[in-house]
Design a protein around this motif. Structure first.
Motif, short mmCIF file in Angstrom:
data_model
loop_
_atom_site.label_atom_id
_atom_site.label_comp_id
_atom_site.label_asym_id
_atom_site.label_seq_id
_atom_site.Cartn_x
_atom_site.Cartn_y
_atom_site.Cartn_z
N PRO A 69 4.34 -5.62 8.18
CA PRO A 69 5.36 -4.97 7.55
C PRO A 69 6.24 -5.62 6.64
O PRO A 69 6.74 -4.95 5.62
N ASP A 70 6.22 -6.88 6.54
CA ASP A 70 7.05 -7.80 5.59
C ASP A 70 6.31 -8.16 4.62
O ASP A 70 6.85 -9.16 4.00
N ILE A 71 5.08 -7.82 4.36
CA ILE A 71 4.33 -8.03 3.20
C ILE A 71 3.92 -6.76 2.45
O ILE A 71 3.30 -5.96 2.97
N LEU A 72 4.20 -7.05 1.01
CA LEU A 72 3.73 -5.74 0.14
C LEU A 72 2.36 -5.99 -0.17
O LEU A 72 2.14 -7.22 -0.95
N VAL A 73 1.29 -5.56 -0.16
CA VAL A 73 -0.06 -5.66 -0.70
C VAL A 73 -0.27 -4.69 -1.88
O VAL A 73 -0.16 -3.42 -1.53
N PHE A 74 -0.78 -5.29 -2.74
CA PHE A 74 -1.14 -4.74 -4.08
C PHE A 74 -2.68 -5.21 -4.49
O PHE A 74 -2.81 -6.01 -4.69
#
Length: 360
Positions: free
Chosen positions: A203-208
């Motif tokens: 939850p502490d990584i934003l994936v694009f």
């Protein structure tokens, strides 16, 4: 006369490319650049970490019979005056990773493949620097985002950092290991914890990421991530990591998220490395994260992925989000960090794309 040589999984690759660019325009003698797919000093190997780049990858029998011969020819020409043709060789020789089978080889590594490219300079001629924008829904696209796109927010807890899984590392074994790996926690990686899930599920990584590619894309050159961010604290960290995401196959039924390059910024140094300026909680800042240069051929069906987080430990020191001087923190706090992705604050990665006609 100078040769600057480094590799994609060596933290000195930016030093080599920056020195080349700075010197090639201001000195009279020849300047050359060699960039391979190796880890620090391992120029005779075809693999880095858990990935193999094929028989073209080693310096030996590709650029020269061996490293000693490569150096001897250079010194013979410029110190002894031997007419051996070194001066006619291309200014830049760059290994483009990718194009392999994507299966597991006999040594248990992913066959990523690759080939050498020759050019007159670095960055390569005809490079098209193209922004790929971050979207609220996790897309990564060259299309401009919507005007009212909501931001993305996550919580960074220094007590539970994102573990380092490969990358450009020159030393530190067994605490951290250089190279390319599937970005999935495992017992071999310091700080990883059961159930050892993919980093993309944290939850502490934003994936694009892009949609699966209809056509191949080659990224070769320096890479910069531009973010519009805010935090509820006086200081924090932002990291960015570029990956090549393989679709599932028989050897890798969950696919394979291969790390290519990354970078980090301690936000107090957003304006200058020479002086720290703390943040005002809630205020929006434009920041720039310089990733290490790289070269990769993304095959059709693959995805380009950009991960945004706030740590990469133990490769980089933790930020305790308090604003205290480095090395003198008395406590830590959880930071709520936000990345803005609207039209007025279009967070994006600037990718050095090669024209279609020049791709493999």
């Amino acid at each position: 006369p100078q040769v600057h040589m480094s590799s994609w999984y060596d933290p000195y690759v930016r030093t080599a490319t920056d020195n080349y660019q700075g010197l090639v325009t201001c000195k009279r003698g020849p300047v050359r650049l060699i960039l391979g797919p190796w880890t620090h000093g391992n120029r005779s190997s075809s693999s880095a970490g858990d990935v193999d780049f094929g028989p073209a990858a080693p310096l030996d029998d590709n650029l020269a019979p061996d490293f000693c011969t490569l150096r001897l020819r250079w010194f013979d020409r410029w110190l002894r005056g031997v007419d051996n043709g070194v001066e006619t060789e291309p200014a830049a020789r760059v290994f483009v990773m990718g194009g392999g089978s994507g299966r597991r080889n006999g040594a248990g590594r992913l066959e990523h493949g690759g080939h050498w490219r020759q050019a007159a300079t670095w960055p390569l001629p005809n490079t098209q620097f193209t922004p790929y924008y971050l979207y609220t829904n996790g897309e990564l696209s060259p299309d401009t985002p919507a005007a009212a796109a909501p931001p993305r927010t996550y919580r960074y807890d220094p007590a539970h950092p994102v573990p380092t899984i490969g990358g450009p590392i020159s030393s530190g074994e067994p605490i951290m290991v250089a190279g390319a790996f599937d970005q999935r926690e495992a017992p071999a990686f310091f700080g990883a914890r059961p159930p050892y899930r993919p980093l993309a599920e944290r939850p502490d990584i934003l994936v694009f990421q892009t949609a699966p590619l209809a056509q191949a894309v080659e990224v070769t050159g320096p890479i910069v991530v531009h973010l519009w961010i805010s935090s509820d604290g006086p200081d924090t960290e932002f990291t960015a990591k570029l990956l090549d995401v393989y679709p599932p196959n028989a050897d890798y039924p969950d696919g394979y998220a291969m790390n290519l390059t990354g970078g980090i910024l301690r936000v107090r140094y957003r304006d200058a490395w020479e002086s720290a300026t703390l943040m005002q909680p809630g205020q929006v800042y434009a920041i720039r994260i310089a990733l290490f240069p790289c070269s990769n051929w993304f095959a059709p069906g693959h995805r380009l992925r950009l991960d945004i987080a706030s740590n990469n430990f133990p490769q980089f020191d933790l930020n305790f989000n308090t604003g205290e001087p480095e090395g003198m923190s008395t406590h830590s706090r959880v930071a709520t960090n936000t990345v803005y992705v609207d039209q007025a604050r279009p967070s994006h990665v600037l990718l050095p794309l090669m024209p279609t006609a020049e791709r493999r």
